[in-house]
Design a protein around this motif. Structure first.
Motif, PDB file in Angstrom:
ATOM      1  N   VAL A  17       2.980  -2.014   2.729  1.00 59.04           N
ATOM      2  CA  VAL A  17       3.599  -2.832   1.691  1.00 59.04           C
ATOM      3  C   VAL A  17       4.045  -4.170   2.278  1.00 59.04           C
ATOM      4  O   VAL A  17       4.738  -4.209   3.300  1.00 59.04           O
ATOM      5  N   LYS A  18       3.629  -5.267   1.632  1.00 58.43           N
ATOM      6  CA  LYS A  18       4.103  -6.602   1.981  1.00 58.43           C
ATOM      7  C   LYS A  18       4.765  -7.173   0.738  1.00 58.43           C
ATOM      8  O   LYS A  18       4.118  -7.511  -0.229  1.00 58.43           O
ATOM      9  N   GLU A  19       6.104  -7.225   0.758  1.00 52.39           N
ATOM     10  CA  GLU A  19       6.824  -7.694  -0.413  1.00 52.39           C
ATOM     11  C   GLU A  19       6.842  -9.216  -0.464  1.00 52.39           C
ATOM     12  O   GLU A  19       6.566  -9.893   0.533  1.00 52.39           O
ATOM     13  N   ARG A  20       7.146  -9.751  -1.633  1.00 55.11           N
ATOM     14  CA  ARG A  20       7.188 -11.206  -1.822  1.00 55.11           C
ATOM     15  C   ARG A  20       8.243 -11.816  -0.902  1.00 55.11           C
ATOM     16  O   ARG A  20       9.298 -11.236  -0.648  1.00 55.11           O
ATOM     17  N   GLY A  21       7.940 -12.996  -0.389  1.00 56.86           N
ATOM     18  CA  GLY A  21       8.868 -13.684   0.491  1.00 56.86           C
ATOM     19  C   GLY A  21       8.639 -13.404   1.962  1.00 56.86           C
ATOM     20  O   GLY A  21       9.172 -14.109   2.822  1.00 56.86           O
ATOM     21  N   VAL A  22       7.835 -12.385   2.274  1.00 57.49           N
ATOM     22  CA  VAL A  22       7.517 -12.059   3.665  1.00 57.49           C
ATOM     23  C   VAL A  22       6.245 -12.799   4.048  1.00 57.49           C
ATOM     24  O   VAL A  22       5.215 -12.659   3.388  1.00 57.49           O
ATOM     25  N   ASP A  23       6.301 -13.583   5.133  1.00 61.13           N
ATOM     26  CA  ASP A  23       5.141 -14.388   5.526  1.00 61.13           C
ATOM     27  C   ASP A  23       4.353 -13.708   6.630  1.00 61.13           C
ATOM     28  O   ASP A  23       4.797 -12.721   7.230  1.00 61.13           O
ATOM     29  N   SER A  24       3.181 -14.258   6.925  1.00 66.18           N
ATOM     30  CA  SER A  24       2.256 -13.639   7.874  1.00 66.18           C
ATOM     31  C   SER A  24       2.735 -13.691   9.321  1.00 66.18           C
ATOM     32  O   SER A  24       2.229 -12.963  10.167  1.00 66.18           O
ATOM     33  N   ASP A  25       3.716 -14.554   9.614  1.00 68.66           N
ATOM     34  CA  ASP A  25       4.198 -14.659  10.989  1.00 68.66           C
ATOM     35  C   ASP A  25       5.311 -13.653  11.292  1.00 68.66           C
ATOM     36  O   ASP A  25       5.788 -13.571  12.427  1.00 68.66           O
ATOM     37  N   GLU A  26       5.724 -12.889  10.297  1.00 68.11           N
ATOM     38  CA  GLU A  26       6.754 -11.886  10.528  1.00 68.11           C
ATOM     39  C   GLU A  26       6.125 -10.625  11.108  1.00 68.11           C
ATOM     40  O   GLU A  26       5.038 -10.206  10.696  1.00 68.11           O
ATOM     41  N   PRO A  27       6.788 -10.000  12.097  1.00 68.92           N
ATOM     42  CA  PRO A  27       6.181  -8.840  12.785  1.00 68.92           C
ATOM     43  C   PRO A  27       6.013  -7.630  11.884  1.00 68.92           C
ATOM     44  O   PRO A  27       6.780  -7.420  10.937  1.00 68.92           O
ATOM     45  N   PHE A  28       5.009  -6.834  12.196  1.00 69.19           N
ATOM     46  CA  PHE A  28       4.731  -5.585  11.487  1.00 69.19           C
ATOM     47  C   PHE A  28       5.866  -4.598  11.765  1.00 69.19           C
ATOM     48  O   PHE A  28       6.308  -4.456  12.904  1.00 69.19           O
ATOM     49  N   LYS A  29       6.351  -3.926  10.737  1.00 77.33           N
ATOM     50  CA  LYS A  29       7.442  -2.968  10.900  1.00 77.33           C
ATOM     51  C   LYS A  29       7.008  -1.588  10.414  1.00 77.33           C
ATOM     52  O   LYS A  29       6.247  -1.471   9.458  1.00 77.33           O
ATOM     53  N   VAL A  30       7.502  -0.571  11.097  1.00 74.65           N
ATOM     54  CA  VAL A  30       7.233   0.809  10.694  1.00 74.65           C
ATOM     55  C   VAL A  30       8.515   1.410  10.146  1.00 74.65           C
ATOM     56  O   VAL A  30       9.574   1.312  10.760  1.00 74.65           O
ATOM     57  N   SER A  31       8.418   2.013   8.963  1.00 73.12           N
ATOM     58  CA  SER A  31       9.579   2.622   8.326  1.00 73.12           C
ATOM     59  C   SER A  31       9.307   4.102   8.067  1.00 73.12           C
ATOM     60  O   SER A  31       8.189   4.483   7.706  1.00 73.12           O
ATOM     61  N   HIS A  32      10.317   4.912   8.257  1.00 77.53           N
ATOM     62  CA  HIS A  32      10.222   6.346   7.952  1.00 77.53           C
ATOM     63  C   HIS A  32      10.998   6.679   6.683  1.00 77.53           C
ATOM     64  O   HIS A  32      11.384   7.828   6.475  1.00 77.53           O
ATOM     65  N   ALA A  33      11.198   5.680   5.848  1.00 78.07           N
ATOM     66  CA  ALA A  33      11.916   5.893   4.588  1.00 78.07           C
ATOM     67  C   ALA A  33      11.146   6.876   3.709  1.00 78.07           C
ATOM     68  O   ALA A  33       9.916   6.869   3.680  1.00 78.07           O
ATOM     69  N   PRO A  34      11.854   7.746   2.996  1.00 82.47           N
ATOM     70  CA  PRO A  34      11.210   8.751   2.142  1.00 82.47           C
ATOM     71  C   PRO A  34      10.703   8.138   0.838  1.00 82.47           C
ATOM     72  O   PRO A  34      11.352   8.211  -0.203  1.00 82.47           O
ATOM     73  N   VAL A  35       9.518   7.533   0.872  1.00 79.76           N
ATOM     74  CA  VAL A  35       8.945   6.864  -0.297  1.00 79.76           C
ATOM     75  C   VAL A  35       7.785   7.681  -0.847  1.00 79.76           C
ATOM     76  O   VAL A  35       7.314   8.639  -0.231  1.00 79.76           O
ATOM     77  N   SER A  36       7.301   7.268  -2.007  1.00 78.71           N
ATOM     78  CA  SER A  36       6.137   7.912  -2.616  1.00 78.71           C
ATOM     79  C   SER A  36       5.397   6.895  -3.473  1.00 78.71           C
ATOM     80  O   SER A  36       5.845   5.759  -3.648  1.00 78.71           O
ATOM     81  N   HIS A  37       4.274   7.312  -4.025  1.00 82.77           N
ATOM     82  CA  HIS A  37       3.507   6.426  -4.901  1.00 82.77           C
ATOM     83  C   HIS A  37       4.337   5.980  -6.105  1.00 82.77           C
ATOM     84  O   HIS A  37       4.113   4.900  -6.658  1.00 82.77           O
ATOM     85  N   GLU A  38       5.270   6.809  -6.549  1.00 84.22           N
ATOM     86  CA  GLU A  38       6.064   6.458  -7.718  1.00 84.22           C
ATOM     87  C   GLU A  38       6.922   5.225  -7.469  1.00 84.22           C
ATOM     88  O   GLU A  38       7.349   4.558  -8.420  1.00 84.22           O
ATOM     89  N   ASP A  39       7.177   4.899  -6.206  1.00 88.11           N
ATOM     90  CA  ASP A  39       7.970   3.712  -5.890  1.00 88.11           C
ATOM     91  C   ASP A  39       7.175   2.419  -6.087  1.00 88.11           C
ATOM     92  O   ASP A  39       7.755   1.329  -6.083  1.00 88.11           O
ATOM     93  N   ILE A  40       5.861   2.535  -6.228  1.00 88.63           N
ATOM     94  CA  ILE A  40       5.041   1.344  -6.462  1.00 88.63           C
ATOM     95  C   ILE A  40       5.465   0.661  -7.757  1.00 88.63           C
ATOM     96  O   ILE A  40       5.626  -0.565  -7.810  1.00 88.63           O
ATOM     97  N   TRP A  41       5.658   1.456  -8.811  1.00 86.67           N
ATOM     98  CA  TRP A  41       5.960   0.869 -10.119  1.00 86.67           C
ATOM     99  C   TRP A  41       7.293   0.134 -10.096  1.00 86.67           C
ATOM    100  O   TRP A  41       7.420  -0.975 -10.627  1.00 86.67           O
TER     101      TRP A  41
END
Length: 244
Positions: A140-164
């Protein structure tokens, strides 16, 4: 709902050709699983993306991804199944994604774009009830995040339903305060839900199972069936070989 319940013969009128999606056209196909990954990539390279300044737009692209039979290599070239592999095809598919992202940057619209790259169901290794967890990729790349920002790994409990919710929070003012991907705490014990079809030994999808997941999704003991519904229009497909 209308699309889900209408006869399969009529559904073919609505299938989307990923290549023509670059031109915002809808393609009609008689083949339910007709993919255009190679054509999409070639048109992306030759024609390229175009930006419009007067309004936002939503684009959805469905690629073949890691599905067998494997037919492209890491250079996004059509090859025989003996000349490629699962890994080679995945590298090639991501090359398409990387080219798409590069062109967004060149058009100066990458930073203001919400980009989600995911899979539909994860590894399928059997029919029936799940015996091991399915954890599809979620980039996921949210709005406002640019290409020069480092890649981050998250272990947050998300699912496809969070897309909407993420889409609504990013683009619709009245939903700007609802929880999106980046708001979900890694230590949260929130419940997530995963929907999977139950396929019998003949290859018929008869039930839709809803699993509730609490805590680590990588542990199948944290998955519990909470709902089972009959398929209104059961469908048939060849049983999946193990690991596919």
């Amino acid at each position: 709902i209308v699309f889900r319940d209408c006869p399969t013969a009529i559904k073919s009128l609505f299938w989307e050709n990923a290549s023509n999606a670059l031109k915002n056209e809808t393609a009609v196909s008689e083949d339910v699983y007709e993919h255009f990954d190679l054509e999409f990539y070639e048109e992306l390279k030759q024609v390229g993306l175009r930006a419009q300044s007067d309004k936002n737009c939503f684009r959805y692209y469905h690629f073949f991804g890691a599905h067998p039979p494997y037919s492209i290599n890491s250079d996004v070239k059509a090859v025989s199944e003996e000349e490629t592999s699962l890994i080679e095809q995945c590298v090639g598919e991501f090359k398409i994604v990387f080219e798409f992202l590069k062109q967004l940057q060149e058009l100066n619209i990458y930073k203001d774009s919400l980009i989600i790259v995911t899979a539909d169901h994860g590894v399928v290794s059997h029919q029936g009830h799940l015996e091991e967890p399915r954890t599809p990729i979620m980039f996921v790349k949210e709005r406002g995040v640019d290409s020069d920002e480092p890649f981050k790994v998250s272990h947050a409990p998300v699912s496809h339903e969070d897309i909407w919710n993420t889409i609504r929070a990013e683009f619709i003012d009245e939903y700007k305060d609802i929880e999106k991907f980046s708001d979900i705490d890694e230590k949260s014990d929130r419940k997530r839900y995963f929907h999977a079809t139950h396929v019998d030994e003949t290859g018929v999808e008869k039930f839709l199972l809803t699993y509730e997941i609490v805590n680590d999704a990588n542990d199948i003991n944290n998955w519990t069936i909470v709902e089972e519904n009959d398929m209104l229009h059961p469908s048939y497909h060849d049983p999946y070989p193990d690991g596919e």
